[in-house]
Design an enzyme around this catalytic site. Sequence first.
Site, PDB file in Angstrom:
ATOM      1  N   ASN A 176      -4.885  -7.810 -13.097  1.00 44.87           N
ATOM      2  CA  ASN A 176      -6.274  -8.266 -13.137  1.00 44.87           C
ATOM      3  C   ASN A 176      -6.855  -8.267 -14.545  1.00 44.87           C
ATOM      4  OD1 ASN A 176      -7.249  -8.756 -10.245  1.00 44.87           O
ATOM      5  ND2 ASN A 176      -6.052  -6.911 -10.082  1.00 44.87           N
ATOM      6  N   TRP A 235       3.645  -5.526  -0.610  1.00 38.26           N
ATOM      7  CA  TRP A 235       3.104  -4.168  -0.472  1.00 38.26           C
ATOM      8  C   TRP A 235       3.303  -3.665   0.974  1.00 38.26           C
ATOM      9  CZ3 TRP A 235      -0.217  -8.150  -2.397  1.00 38.26           C
ATOM     10  CH2 TRP A 235      -0.243  -8.233  -3.786  1.00 38.26           C
ATOM     11  N   GLU A 253      -3.768  -8.113  -1.178  1.00 39.83           N
ATOM     12  CA  GLU A 253      -4.093  -8.995  -2.302  1.00 39.83           C
ATOM     13  C   GLU A 253      -3.935  -8.223  -3.609  1.00 39.83           C
ATOM     14  OE1 GLU A 253      -5.196 -12.155  -2.323  1.00 39.83           O
ATOM     15  OE2 GLU A 253      -5.947 -12.559  -0.304  1.00 39.83           O
ATOM     16  N   CYS A 254      -3.482  -8.918  -4.652  1.00 36.04           N
ATOM     17  CA  CYS A 254      -3.376  -8.245  -5.955  1.00 36.04           C
ATOM     18  C   CYS A 254      -4.755  -8.076  -6.583  1.00 36.04           C
ATOM     19  CB  CYS A 254      -2.479  -9.044  -6.893  1.00 36.04           C
ATOM     20  SG  CYS A 254      -3.140 -10.671  -7.311  1.00 36.04           S
ATOM     21  N   GLY A 255      -5.691  -8.923  -6.145  1.00 36.23           N
ATOM     22  CA  GLY A 255      -7.053  -8.803  -6.654  1.00 36.23           C
ATOM     23  C   GLY A 255      -7.545 -10.038  -7.383  1.00 36.23           C
TER      24      GLY A 255
END
Length: 240
Positions: A120, A219, A226-228
């Site tokens: 991020n 995950w 979500e990774c973000g």
Amino acid sequence: MAIDLPEVNLLLEERTPPQIAAWAAAQFGGDLVMSSSFGAESAVLLHMAIQNSPRIRVIMVDTGYLFPETYAFMESLRKRFDLNVWVYRTHQDPVKYLHDKAEAFDWRNDVDSCCGANKNEPFDRAMKELAPAAWLRGIRRDQADTRASRQIVEWSRRNNCYAISPLLPWSNRQIGLYMKEHELPYHPLVEKGYLSIGCNPLSCTRPVLPGEDPRAGRWAGKEKTECGLHVDQSLDSAKL
Ligand code: SF4
């Protein structure tokens, strides 16, 4: 440039993804960027984007934990499409970062912190530096519950630009048909059962079993989906 989002989304829901990508190019010209993870089906959006914006800036975040096959796949697509790829990495040394935190920080159990530092932060920095008016991204509604209600065009407060998702309404089958029609390659790990590809550690990406959701390997066993990068406060109305 302010856009009437409800009106535009109504219009674009009737268009095909290639037409949406063409609309984005016509609307934003050189002020348009796109992100790509160079994942399983990334060739689709890259191919659509360059039909109208051959020099579009492609943001790629290198977390330091990617599969060797991902770097090779990026390079092969970069050469094939003459892509204008901008790679962003964390400013932290990932090894040092882990070492410094080694005593109290088990990063495999704190994937949010790891994604925050390695994914991020570099992406937010890229968007700040490139400061586009709009950003093309490859998310689809059928990939996750968190994506089911997304709109084709949204205002991203986080990135201060429009986020445009041409592939949003498409299914796996439609993606597959487009790839076949244009002879596009899948990421090389797809044939080994990796249908959604992120970082290398098994705790972040594992192959999926027959019948499993394509994102079940991301995950696995954790709440995280979500990774973000696509988590945002977005507005459905006109830009304020
Ligand atoms: S996907 Fe995994 S390795 Fe990659 S940044 Fe996120 S937590 Fe770290």
